[in-house]
Structures are given as C-alpha cells and as structure tokens.
Scaffold this active site. Sequence first.
Site, PDB file in Angstrom:
ATOM      1  N   ASP A   9       0.846  -1.193   0.000  1.00  0.00           N
ATOM      2  CA  ASP A   9       0.000   0.000   0.000  1.00  0.00           C
ATOM      3  C   ASP A   9       0.883   1.244   0.000  1.00  0.00           C
ATOM      4  O   ASP A   9       1.031   1.942   1.011  1.00  0.00           O
ATOM      5  CB  ASP A   9      -0.927  -0.012   1.220  1.00  0.00           C
ATOM      6  CG  ASP A   9      -1.957  -1.126   1.131  1.00  0.00           C
ATOM      7  OD1 ASP A   9      -2.303  -1.529   0.010  1.00  0.00           O
ATOM      8  OD2 ASP A   9      -2.403  -1.604   2.189  1.00  0.00           O
ATOM      9  N   LYS A  31       0.512  -7.963  -2.447  1.00  0.00           N
ATOM     10  CA  LYS A  31      -0.874  -7.541  -2.645  1.00  0.00           C
ATOM     11  C   LYS A  31      -0.887  -6.111  -3.182  1.00  0.00           C
ATOM     12  O   LYS A  31      -0.451  -5.185  -2.506  1.00  0.00           O
ATOM     13  CB  LYS A  31      -1.684  -7.619  -1.351  1.00  0.00           C
ATOM     14  CG  LYS A  31      -3.173  -7.341  -1.580  1.00  0.00           C
ATOM     15  CD  LYS A  31      -3.969  -7.424  -0.287  1.00  0.00           C
ATOM     16  CE  LYS A  31      -3.919  -6.137   0.506  1.00  0.00           C
ATOM     17  NZ  LYS A  31      -4.667  -5.025  -0.158  1.00  0.00           N
ATOM     18  N   ASP A  58      -5.781  -6.820  -5.661  1.00  0.00           N
ATOM     19  CA  ASP A  58      -6.927  -6.577  -4.782  1.00  0.00           C
ATOM     20  C   ASP A  58      -7.692  -5.341  -5.253  1.00  0.00           C
ATOM     21  O   ASP A  58      -7.627  -4.278  -4.642  1.00  0.00           O
ATOM     22  CB  ASP A  58      -6.423  -6.393  -3.338  1.00  0.00           C
ATOM     23  CG  ASP A  58      -7.554  -6.277  -2.338  1.00  0.00           C
ATOM     24  OD1 ASP A  58      -8.677  -6.714  -2.654  1.00  0.00           O
ATOM     25  OD2 ASP A  58      -7.311  -5.740  -1.238  1.00  0.00           O
ATOM     26  N   LEU A  59      -8.443  -5.502  -6.342  1.00  0.00           N
ATOM     27  CA  LEU A  59      -9.191  -4.385  -6.912  1.00  0.00           C
ATOM     28  C   LEU A  59     -10.653  -4.377  -6.491  1.00  0.00           C
ATOM     29  O   LEU A  59     -11.371  -3.422  -6.771  1.00  0.00           O
ATOM     30  CB  LEU A  59      -9.095  -4.411  -8.443  1.00  0.00           C
ATOM     31  CG  LEU A  59      -7.678  -4.277  -9.017  1.00  0.00           C
ATOM     32  CD1 LEU A  59      -7.733  -4.230 -10.535  1.00  0.00           C
ATOM     33  CD2 LEU A  59      -6.967  -3.057  -8.468  1.00  0.00           C
ATOM     34  N   LYS A  60     -11.108  -5.453  -5.857  1.00  0.00           N
ATOM     35  CA  LYS A  60     -12.501  -5.533  -5.360  1.00  0.00           C
ATOM     36  C   LYS A  60     -13.496  -5.123  -6.445  1.00  0.00           C
ATOM     37  O   LYS A  60     -14.328  -4.233  -6.261  1.00  0.00           O
ATOM     38  CB  LYS A  60     -12.673  -4.674  -4.105  1.00  0.00           C
ATOM     39  CG  LYS A  60     -11.783  -5.107  -2.938  1.00  0.00           C
ATOM     40  CD  LYS A  60     -12.029  -4.243  -1.709  1.00  0.00           C
ATOM     41  CE  LYS A  60     -11.199  -4.699  -0.530  1.00  0.00           C
ATOM     42  NZ  LYS A  60      -9.744  -4.446  -0.697  1.00  0.00           N
ATOM     43  N   LEU A  61     -13.433  -5.784  -7.569  1.00  0.00           N
ATOM     44  CA  LEU A  61     -14.297  -5.452  -8.696  1.00  0.00           C
ATOM     45  C   LEU A  61     -15.769  -5.594  -8.307  1.00  0.00           C
ATOM     46  O   LEU A  61     -16.175  -6.574  -7.686  1.00  0.00           O
ATOM     47  CB  LEU A  61     -13.986  -6.361  -9.882  1.00  0.00           C
ATOM     48  CG  LEU A  61     -12.551  -6.315 -10.415  1.00  0.00           C
ATOM     49  CD1 LEU A  61     -12.375  -7.313 -11.542  1.00  0.00           C
ATOM     50  CD2 LEU A  61     -12.183  -4.910 -10.877  1.00  0.00           C
ATOM     51  N   HIS A  62     -16.557  -4.598  -8.671  1.00  0.00           N
ATOM     52  CA  HIS A  62     -17.982  -4.596  -8.337  1.00  0.00           C
ATOM     53  C   HIS A  62     -18.690  -3.758  -9.396  1.00  0.00           C
ATOM     54  O   HIS A  62     -18.784  -2.532  -9.289  1.00  0.00           O
ATOM     55  CB  HIS A  62     -18.193  -4.012  -6.935  1.00  0.00           C
ATOM     56  CG  HIS A  62     -19.589  -4.177  -6.418  1.00  0.00           C
ATOM     57  ND1 HIS A  62     -19.986  -3.700  -5.188  1.00  0.00           N
ATOM     58  CD2 HIS A  62     -20.681  -4.766  -6.950  1.00  0.00           C
ATOM     59  CE1 HIS A  62     -21.254  -3.995  -4.980  1.00  0.00           C
ATOM     60  NE2 HIS A  62     -21.699  -4.638  -6.045  1.00  0.00           N
ATOM     61  N   ASP A  63     -19.193  -4.440 -10.425  1.00  0.00           N
ATOM     62  CA  ASP A  63     -19.821  -3.739 -11.542  1.00  0.00           C
ATOM     63  C   ASP A  63     -20.732  -4.737 -12.253  1.00  0.00           C
ATOM     64  O   ASP A  63     -20.896  -5.866 -11.796  1.00  0.00           O
ATOM     65  CB  ASP A  63     -18.731  -3.188 -12.488  1.00  0.00           C
ATOM     66  CG  ASP A  63     -19.160  -1.907 -13.185  1.00  0.00           C
ATOM     67  OD1 ASP A  63     -20.305  -1.863 -13.696  1.00  0.00           O
ATOM     68  OD2 ASP A  63     -18.359  -0.958 -13.235  1.00  0.00           O
ATOM     69  N   ASN A  66     -20.651  -7.899 -17.459  1.00  0.00           N
ATOM     70  CA  ASN A  66     -19.847  -7.742 -18.666  1.00  0.00           C
ATOM     71  C   ASN A  66     -18.587  -6.926 -18.408  1.00  0.00           C
ATOM     72  O   ASN A  66     -17.504  -7.240 -18.920  1.00  0.00           O
ATOM     73  CB  ASN A  66     -20.678  -7.084 -19.770  1.00  0.00           C
ATOM     74  CG  ASN A  66     -19.985  -7.150 -21.119  1.00  0.00           C
ATOM     75  OD1 ASN A  66     -19.630  -8.225 -21.590  1.00  0.00           O
ATOM     76  ND2 ASN A  66     -19.785  -6.003 -21.751  1.00  0.00           N
ATOM     77  N   THR A  67     -18.711  -5.877 -17.603  1.00  0.00           N
ATOM     78  CA  THR A  67     -17.547  -5.046 -17.275  1.00  0.00           C
ATOM     79  C   THR A  67     -16.542  -5.833 -16.442  1.00  0.00           C
ATOM     80  O   THR A  67     -15.323  -5.767 -16.678  1.00  0.00           O
ATOM     81  CB  THR A  67     -17.999  -3.793 -16.517  1.00  0.00           C
ATOM     82  OG1 THR A  67     -18.870  -3.025 -17.355  1.00  0.00           O
ATOM     83  CG2 THR A  67     -16.812  -2.933 -16.112  1.00  0.00           C
ATOM     84  N   THR A 117     -13.196  -5.432   6.667  1.00  0.00           N
ATOM     85  CA  THR A 117     -12.728  -5.457   8.056  1.00  0.00           C
ATOM     86  C   THR A 117     -12.814  -4.097   8.732  1.00  0.00           C
ATOM     87  O   THR A 117     -12.601  -3.996   9.939  1.00  0.00           O
ATOM     88  CB  THR A 117     -11.281  -5.976   8.134  1.00  0.00           C
ATOM     89  OG1 THR A 117     -10.448  -5.200   7.265  1.00  0.00           O
ATOM     90  CG2 THR A 117     -11.206  -7.439   7.730  1.00  0.00           C
ATOM     91  N   GLN A 189      -9.083  -0.691  11.315  1.00  0.00           N
ATOM     92  CA  GLN A 189      -9.825  -1.920  11.099  1.00  0.00           C
ATOM     93  C   GLN A 189     -10.439  -2.381  12.406  1.00  0.00           C
ATOM     94  O   GLN A 189      -9.787  -2.391  13.444  1.00  0.00           O
ATOM     95  CB  GLN A 189      -8.916  -3.001  10.512  1.00  0.00           C
ATOM     96  CG  GLN A 189      -8.429  -2.656   9.106  1.00  0.00           C
ATOM     97  CD  GLN A 189      -7.472  -3.678   8.551  1.00  0.00           C
ATOM     98  OE1 GLN A 189      -6.591  -4.140   9.237  1.00  0.00           O
ATOM     99  NE2 GLN A 189      -7.665  -4.021   7.296  1.00  0.00           N
ATOM    100  N   ARG A 210       0.783  -2.769   7.464  1.00  0.00           N
ATOM    101  CA  ARG A 210       1.651  -1.856   8.208  1.00  0.00           C
ATOM    102  C   ARG A 210       2.472  -2.535   9.291  1.00  0.00           C
ATOM    103  O   ARG A 210       3.534  -2.056   9.657  1.00  0.00           O
ATOM    104  CB  ARG A 210       0.794  -0.742   8.810  1.00  0.00           C
ATOM    105  CG  ARG A 210       0.311   0.264   7.772  1.00  0.00           C
ATOM    106  CD  ARG A 210      -0.871   1.092   8.251  1.00  0.00           C
ATOM    107  NE  ARG A 210      -2.111   0.334   8.244  1.00  0.00           N
ATOM    108  CZ  ARG A 210      -3.303   0.849   8.500  1.00  0.00           C
ATOM    109  NH1 ARG A 210      -3.403   2.132   8.798  1.00  0.00           N
ATOM    110  NH2 ARG A 210      -4.388   0.111   8.453  1.00  0.00           N
TER     111      ARG A 210
END
Length: 238
Positions: A9, A31, A58-63, A66-67, A117, A189, A210
Amino acid sequence: MAEIAIAFDVATLEQAVELDQRLGEGPEFAKIGLELFSAAGPDAVRSLKERGRRVFLDLKLHDIPNTVRGAAAAAARLGADLLTVHAMGGAAMIAAAVEGVRHAEGRTRVVAVTLLTSLDAYNLPPGFQNPLSSGVVIAQQLEMAERAGAAGIVCAGSDLAGVRMMRRGKPFFAVTPGIRPAGMDRGDQERVTTVAEAVAQGSSLLVLGRAVTSALDPRAALEAARHECAEASAARQA
C-alpha cells in the site's frame, strides 16, 4: 500450510520496488491494492512479477457482469495470481469474472470479498440487519461464490470460526486481512486477529500490511511473521 501476502500500500511504483528490496526474497504474495494500481496501473503487476513475486491484485471489482468479465480477463493477461471481486455483486458477476479469466487462458484465482474489516456487526450501511450474524451471512456468500466458480472468499479472521461451524467441516479457501502481531494497534480496522489466531481458525492466506511495511526493519518483521505462521500451522496440523 497458511501463506502470507504483504500489502504493497504505497503511492508509487518506485516505493513498491524499494519495499520489495527491503523485504528480501521470499515466497510471499505482493498484494497490489487500489492505491498502487491507481498510481502505476498494470506496470505495478508487471514489475513485481518480474521481481519474482506472486501478485494478489486486490481491486474488489464490483460492476455489471460484462464489465467485470473484461477486467478479470485483463488481470489474467497481466499474470495476476489472485483477483478480488465483491461478493455483493452477486453470483452472475462472480461467474463473469471466472469466465473472463478462462477466456484469457489465465490461471488467476478469483476470491470474493465479503464484509470489509473496517466494518463490524453494528456499523453496517443502511439496509443491513443490525447487528448482523456475520458467520451465517459470510458462509452463505462463500457457498454462492464457490458455485459461481470462485476459489474462496476474503473475510476477517474473527469470522472464520462462525463460517467453519456453518460449513460443518467442509474445507474452504479464505484470505484474511486485518492481521496484526499480538499487542499491535488495530488502526482503522475493527475486526483484527493475530497471525496465530487466524491460522488456528483456518486462514489460507494472511494479509499483513503496516505491521510489516512500516516496521523499522521490514525484513525482520516479515521473518517473525513467517515464524509465527509456521508454528501455528504446525500446531494446527498436530
């Protein structure tokens, strides 16, 4: 045996390479999350792959499906080893991500993010039951994700016991963020666990950020985490 992923990060590719050098050689995943990918894009994946790291994207795709299908195919072509999508996107979206990887002839495993988290059972967004029985809900999301072709889920270590109970002994792949050595501050968290606790509860891949990357000696901090993970894995198998 449980494995470790280090959260890169950082704000630039140069900082990511510097961190990789400070960590030294090892089998850990790198990551790559939204911060680094937004700054350096696909070059972040390529660079760390070239340096010998397995990459957890770790892009947490949410669409719409098709995208997500197209994005997962692109991630697979980059060589990402793991890719996150949001379980809340539903079965069709998760299946589309798996299909995208397959279409790209990649080996990327898709894992579904359950409850972040940074949230707990009492501070969920509007529309969710408060308090939430996280073990039940996450177990249901796991079943959905597996049926859609995902390798497993991302969940807090503190949720693993409830999920295991609901699964009645059926094994599953779980990535657990929010891992801290004993005694460390929880930061932003809410649901955190130690390395040993997460391994004991059945974590497959532990994400450390961290606790390692901000240490004065990241290589020494990582070595300590490796030792703790190995001891806990041996104890669990005994």
